[in-house]
Design a protein around this motif. Structure first.
Motif, short mmCIF file in Angstrom:
data_model
loop_
_atom_site.label_atom_id
_atom_site.label_comp_id
_atom_site.label_asym_id
_atom_site.label_seq_id
_atom_site.Cartn_x
_atom_site.Cartn_y
_atom_site.Cartn_z
N PHE A 19 7.76 3.62 -15.06
CA PHE A 19 7.57 3.84 -13.63
C PHE A 19 6.47 4.87 -13.39
O PHE A 19 5.59 4.67 -12.54
N GLY A 20 6.49 5.96 -14.14
CA GLY A 20 5.46 6.99 -14.00
C GLY A 20 4.07 6.45 -14.28
O GLY A 20 3.11 6.78 -13.57
N LEU A 21 3.95 5.63 -15.31
CA LEU A 21 2.65 5.02 -15.62
C LEU A 21 2.17 4.10 -14.51
O LEU A 21 1.00 4.12 -14.13
N ALA A 22 3.08 3.29 -13.97
CA ALA A 22 2.72 2.38 -12.88
C ALA A 22 2.31 3.19 -11.64
O ALA A 22 1.32 2.87 -10.98
N TYR A 23 3.04 4.24 -11.34
CA TYR A 23 2.74 5.08 -10.19
C TYR A 23 1.40 5.79 -10.38
O TYR A 23 0.58 5.85 -9.47
N LEU A 24 1.18 6.31 -11.58
CA LEU A 24 -0.08 7.00 -11.88
C LEU A 24 -1.27 6.03 -11.81
O LEU A 24 -2.32 6.38 -11.28
N ALA A 25 -1.09 4.82 -12.33
CA ALA A 25 -2.16 3.82 -12.25
C ALA A 25 -2.49 3.51 -10.79
O ALA A 25 -3.67 3.48 -10.41
N ASN A 26 -1.46 3.31 -9.98
CA ASN A 26 -1.68 3.02 -8.57
C ASN A 26 -2.37 4.19 -7.86
O ASN A 26 -3.31 3.99 -7.10
N MET A 97 12.47 -2.38 -9.37
CA MET A 97 11.84 -2.76 -8.10
C MET A 97 10.67 -1.84 -7.78
O MET A 97 9.62 -2.30 -7.32
N ALA A 98 10.84 -0.56 -8.04
CA ALA A 98 9.76 0.39 -7.79
C ALA A 98 8.60 0.14 -8.75
O ALA A 98 7.43 0.20 -8.34
N LYS A 104 2.08 -3.98 -8.68
CA LYS A 104 1.44 -4.93 -7.77
C LYS A 104 0.37 -4.23 -6.93
O LYS A 104 -0.75 -4.73 -6.79
N GLU A 105 0.70 -3.06 -6.37
CA GLU A 105 -0.27 -2.31 -5.57
C GLU A 105 -1.48 -1.89 -6.41
O GLU A 105 -2.62 -1.97 -5.94
N ALA A 106 -1.24 -1.46 -7.64
CA ALA A 106 -2.34 -1.06 -8.52
C ALA A 106 -3.24 -2.26 -8.83
O ALA A 106 -4.47 -2.14 -8.84
N TYR A 107 -2.64 -3.40 -9.06
CA TYR A 107 -3.42 -4.61 -9.35
C TYR A 107 -4.27 -5.03 -8.15
O TYR A 107 -5.45 -5.36 -8.30
N VAL A 108 -3.69 -4.98 -6.96
CA VAL A 108 -4.44 -5.33 -5.75
C VAL A 108 -5.59 -4.35 -5.55
O VAL A 108 -6.71 -4.76 -5.23
N THR A 109 -5.35 -3.08 -5.76
CA THR A 109 -6.41 -2.07 -5.63
C THR A 109 -7.49 -2.29 -6.67
O THR A 109 -8.69 -2.17 -6.37
N LEU A 110 -7.09 -2.62 -7.90
CA LEU A 110 -8.07 -2.90 -8.94
C LEU A 110 -8.96 -4.08 -8.55
O LEU A 110 -10.19 -4.05 -8.75
#
Length: 116
Positions: A19-26, A97-98, A104-110
């Protein structure tokens, strides 16, 4: 009860790493997108709000996992494999879910960065 809860908390910590990695990527991709591509000014207030949101999500999901473990114990499933299935499902549903949301948000931003 204690062994089940400690095992679940260990699983939660591992899932929180993801989760932390996904949040940090986003967050990283969004900072770049907003500052470089959208020409917005860096905002410490937005960053602080995001960090507070992260902490609230971690504490909230941790409390959900503990509450389900306690509920499973109270209902008498503590000696049954069902309690382990319920605990794992709780971890995956709450934190998962988080994780999916931020990946998903990180991918869209990328995609936005790559298309600019």
């Amino acid at each position: 009860m204690g062994k089940i809860m400690i095992a679940d908390l260990h699983q939660v910590v591992v899932v929180y790493g993801v989760f932390g990695l996904a949040y940090l990527a986003n967050t990283t991709l969004s900072l770049y997108q907003n500052i470089v591509n959208a020409k917005q000014h860096f905002s410490w207030i937005k960053l602080r709000k995001g960090l507070i949101q992260f902490v609230v999500l971690v504490v909230g999901t941790l409390l959900l996992v503990i509450s389900v473990d306690l509920l499973v114990n109270i209902t008498g499933f503590s000696q049954n494999d069902l309690s382990e299935v319920i605990s794992v499902a709780t971890i995956l549903l709450t934190v998962g879910m988080a994780i999916i949301k931020y990946i998903k948000e990180a991918y869209v931003t990328l995609q936005k960065i790559l298309n600019d």
